[in-house]
Design a protein around this motif. Structure first.
Motif, PDB file in Angstrom:
ATOM      1  N   GLY A 255      42.074  34.863 -39.544  1.00 61.02           N
ATOM      2  CA  GLY A 255      42.417  36.074 -40.274  1.00 61.02           C
ATOM      3  C   GLY A 255      43.690  36.753 -39.814  1.00 61.02           C
ATOM      4  N   THR A 256      44.352  36.195 -38.802  1.00 60.38           N
ATOM      5  CA  THR A 256      45.610  36.784 -38.331  1.00 60.38           C
ATOM      6  C   THR A 256      46.689  36.587 -39.396  1.00 60.38           C
ATOM      7  N   PRO A 257      47.463  37.627 -39.730  1.00 55.23           N
ATOM      8  CA  PRO A 257      48.535  37.460 -40.726  1.00 55.23           C
ATOM      9  C   PRO A 257      49.561  36.421 -40.266  1.00 55.23           C
ATOM     10  N   ASP A 258      50.276  35.847 -41.249  1.00 57.08           N
ATOM     11  CA  ASP A 258      51.333  34.898 -40.922  1.00 57.08           C
ATOM     12  C   ASP A 258      52.295  35.522 -39.918  1.00 57.08           C
ATOM     13  N   GLY A 259      52.739  34.730 -38.947  1.00 58.66           N
ATOM     14  CA  GLY A 259      53.663  35.284 -37.957  1.00 58.66           C
ATOM     15  C   GLY A 259      54.013  34.290 -36.879  1.00 58.66           C
ATOM     16  N   SER A 260      54.542  34.800 -35.800  1.00 59.12           N
ATOM     17  CA  SER A 260      54.939  33.959 -34.671  1.00 59.12           C
ATOM     18  C   SER A 260      54.882  34.792 -33.390  1.00 59.12           C
ATOM     19  N   VAL A 261      54.755  34.097 -32.256  1.00 59.02           N
ATOM     20  CA  VAL A 261      54.760  34.752 -30.951  1.00 59.02           C
ATOM     21  C   VAL A 261      55.560  33.891 -29.986  1.00 59.02           C
ATOM     22  N   GLU A 262      55.947  34.482 -28.866  1.00 64.47           N
ATOM     23  CA  GLU A 262      56.645  33.744 -27.827  1.00 64.47           C
ATOM     24  C   GLU A 262      55.975  33.985 -26.480  1.00 64.47           C
ATOM     25  N   ILE A 263      56.108  32.993 -25.601  1.00 62.88           N
ATOM     26  CA  ILE A 263      55.706  33.168 -24.219  1.00 62.88           C
ATOM     27  C   ILE A 263      56.923  32.921 -23.340  1.00 62.88           C
ATOM     28  N   THR A 264      56.965  33.577 -22.206  1.00 61.25           N
ATOM     29  CA  THR A 264      58.070  33.418 -21.252  1.00 61.25           C
ATOM     30  C   THR A 264      57.534  32.805 -19.969  1.00 61.25           C
ATOM     31  N   LEU A 265      58.215  31.771 -19.506  1.00 60.26           N
ATOM     32  CA  LEU A 265      57.855  31.111 -18.257  1.00 60.26           C
ATOM     33  C   LEU A 265      58.916  31.447 -17.218  1.00 60.26           C
ATOM     34  N   ARG A 266      58.492  31.835 -16.032  1.00 62.14           N
ATOM     35  CA  ARG A 266      59.419  32.185 -14.953  1.00 62.14           C
ATOM     36  C   ARG A 266      59.003  31.479 -13.661  1.00 62.14           C
ATOM     37  N   GLY A 267      60.025  31.003 -12.944  1.00 65.78           N
ATOM     38  CA  GLY A 267      59.743  30.344 -11.686  1.00 65.78           C
ATOM     39  C   GLY A 267      60.958  30.365 -10.790  1.00 65.78           C
ATOM     40  N   SER A 268      60.827  29.766  -9.613  1.00 62.62           N
ATOM     41  CA  SER A 268      61.926  29.712  -8.656  1.00 62.62           C
ATOM     42  C   SER A 268      62.017  28.287  -8.108  1.00 62.62           C
ATOM     43  N   THR A 269      63.212  27.700  -8.182  1.00 61.37           N
ATOM     44  CA  THR A 269      63.402  26.330  -7.736  1.00 61.37           C
ATOM     45  C   THR A 269      64.881  26.075  -7.495  1.00 61.37           C
ATOM     46  N   ARG A 270      65.197  24.971  -6.877  1.00 60.15           N
ATOM     47  CA  ARG A 270      66.593  24.568  -6.733  1.00 60.15           C
ATOM     48  C   ARG A 270      67.054  23.914  -8.037  1.00 60.15           C
ATOM     49  N   VAL A 271      68.218  24.328  -8.517  1.00 64.54           N
ATOM     50  CA  VAL A 271      68.770  23.711  -9.717  1.00 64.54           C
ATOM     51  C   VAL A 271      69.268  22.311  -9.341  1.00 64.54           C
ATOM     52  N   PRO A 272      68.836  21.256 -10.041  1.00 59.34           N
ATOM     53  CA  PRO A 272      69.213  19.893  -9.655  1.00 59.34           C
ATOM     54  C   PRO A 272      70.729  19.669  -9.658  1.00 59.34           C
ATOM     55  N   VAL A 273      71.205  18.901  -8.689  1.00 56.64           N
ATOM     56  CA  VAL A 273      72.620  18.514  -8.619  1.00 56.64           C
ATOM     57  C   VAL A 273      72.963  17.700  -9.870  1.00 56.64           C
ATOM     58  N   GLY A 274      74.090  18.023 -10.482  1.00 54.12           N
ATOM     59  CA  GLY A 274      74.493  17.355 -11.715  1.00 54.12           C
ATOM     60  C   GLY A 274      74.118  18.105 -12.967  1.00 54.12           C
ATOM     61  N   ARG A 275      73.342  19.180 -12.823  1.00 53.68           N
ATOM     62  CA  ARG A 275      73.006  20.007 -13.979  1.00 53.68           C
ATOM     63  C   ARG A 275      74.241  20.800 -14.388  1.00 53.68           C
ATOM     64  N   VAL A 276      74.401  21.045 -15.684  1.00 52.04           N
ATOM     65  CA  VAL A 276      75.632  21.639 -16.214  1.00 52.04           C
ATOM     66  C   VAL A 276      75.397  23.086 -16.635  1.00 52.04           C
ATOM     67  N   PHE A 277      76.439  23.921 -16.452  1.00 53.93           N
ATOM     68  CA  PHE A 277      76.421  25.319 -16.897  1.00 53.93           C
ATOM     69  C   PHE A 277      77.617  25.550 -17.820  1.00 53.93           C
ATOM     70  N   THR A 278      77.382  26.297 -18.892  1.00 51.95           N
ATOM     71  CA  THR A 278      78.441  26.560 -19.850  1.00 51.95           C
ATOM     72  C   THR A 278      78.551  28.049 -20.154  1.00 51.95           C
TER      73      THR A 278
END
Length: 394
Positions: A255-278
């Protein structure tokens, strides 16, 4: 011949109306949060000098070495530039991205660049051992960074560039010569896929978590909380955290009206070597050479879309009748409404982005109706002149 053409025009306009209204209601797509880490460039920190030679024989000296970036939410990154003419600006904002969204896409040397990063400074901070492997007399942090950056530029762009310092140049030659191809590194935190959909009454998903973090938190947005949407695992148990490889599902109440939702995931880790940032500028792409424990974020979206209503196929007569009925409904005067009932209808319907579209369609249908009337009135003229019924004079 004019009657079928007119009917076809009206039927086409009526058929297009629902699609146009739906498109107006949909509105622009909301921007998605970048997956992984986001950071601000502090600037070039450890570097030497290099000489870039142009195809026209010109030569200019440029800095070559390591940049540092501050990660949103905590953490530091060390990066090299991918583009030799990047001139990345301090305080520019960068986001983590896969190779496919950068100049490394389709570059057969991209895997060799990752090898260079894994086998040089700062990943290898034993400068005496690195110098020995490269056949250099000695290396400092500055000329080790310069030699590594020169090797990356050669592989990324085929640039004609040499390190000014002879020991740095020996390191660049060694790295370029010995580099082997490695696969693209995984994201620091990502979900696969980023968006799922399904009907009510089922578990929508799964969304698979990809991360190097030991665990990540899972937080539904305000819309999910308000509608009672639950994030659960494969057994239907509520989920507030997840690990690498974990699968998440969305349970939407009946019975929920048509729609959408989002979830957010958060964590802490080392960014892998070779990963790119733009930063959005291809020439300024940065590639990770080192990372502290850093904050990472990803989002996943679930939708339960409106199901399309199947329309039965009509024959020509039914289409003609339906079109003329709709035209008649538009041309009939509206029944008078008292002020109270008008206000109630407005309150119930609300404002919609489709209102201008509906008005435009109504005007178009009225115009088409006028054309139909004119065409039908002219039809006797197409059958030949009317017989002369004037009585003969006596």
């Amino acid at each position: 011949m004019r009657r079928p053409i007119a009917v076809a025009l009206l039927a086409a306009a009526l058929a297009a109306a629902p699609g146009a209204i739906a498109a107006a209601d949909a509105g622009p797509a909301a921007p998605r949060t970048p997956e992984g880490a986001s950071a601000v460039l502090d600037g070039l920190k450890t570097y030497g000098q290099a000489v870039l030679r142009g195809t026209d024989g010109t030569a200019r000296q440029i800095p070559a070495g390591l940049y540092e970036m501050r990660v949103d939410g905590g953490g530091m990154l060390q990066t090299y530039g991918v583009g030799v003419a990047g001139d990345a600006q301090p305080q520019a904002r960068f986001t983590e991205i896969g190779w496919s969204g950068t100049p490394l896409a389709g570059n057969g040397e991209a895997g060799r660049i990752r090898w260079v990063l894994e086998h040089s400074y700062p990943q290898l901070n034993d400068l005496a051992g690195l110098a020995k492997a490269a056949g250099a007399a000695a290396l400092t942090a500055e000329n080790a960074a310069a030699g590594t950056q020169v090797a990356i530029w050669r592989l990324a762009e085929g640039a004609r560039v040499e390190a000014v310092d002879p020991q740095a140049e020996k390191l660049a030659d060694y790295l370029q010569r010995e580099a082997r191809r490695l696969p693209e590194p995984p994201a620091s935190l990502a979900v696969d896929p980023g968006e799922v959909s399904g009907p009510l009454g089922t578990r929508i998903g799964p969304v698979t978590v990809r991360t190097g973090a030991q665990s990540v938190s899972v937080t539904p947005d305000a819309a999910a909380v308000a509608m009672g949407v639950r994030v659960v695992d494969a057994q239907g148990l509520p989920v507030t955290s997840a690990v690498n490889g974990g699968k998440l599902f969305f349970e939407v109440p009946e019975g929920t009206p048509d729609g959408s939702v989002e979830i957010t995931l958060r964590g802490s880790t080392r960014v892998p070597v070779g990963r790119v940032f733009t930063s959005g500028v291809p020439a300024q792409v940065q590639i990770v050479a080192g990372s502290s424990e850093s904050a990472a974020v990803a989002t996943a979206k679930a939708t339960w879309p409106r199901l399309p209503v199947a329309q039965p196929a009509d024959d020509a007569a039914a289409a003609s009748g339906g079109a003329m009925t709709a035209l008649g409904a538009l041309s009939e005067p509206a029944s008078p409404l008292d002020s109270d009932s008008s206000e109630e209808r407005l309150a119930a319907s609300g404002s919609s982005a489709a209102t201008p579209v509906i008005a435009s369609l109504a005007v178009g249908l009225v115009v088409l109706g006028g054309l139909v009337v004119l065409l039908l009135r002219k039809r006797p003229l197409e059958d030949g002149p009317a017989p002369d019924r004037t009585p003969d004079p006596e």
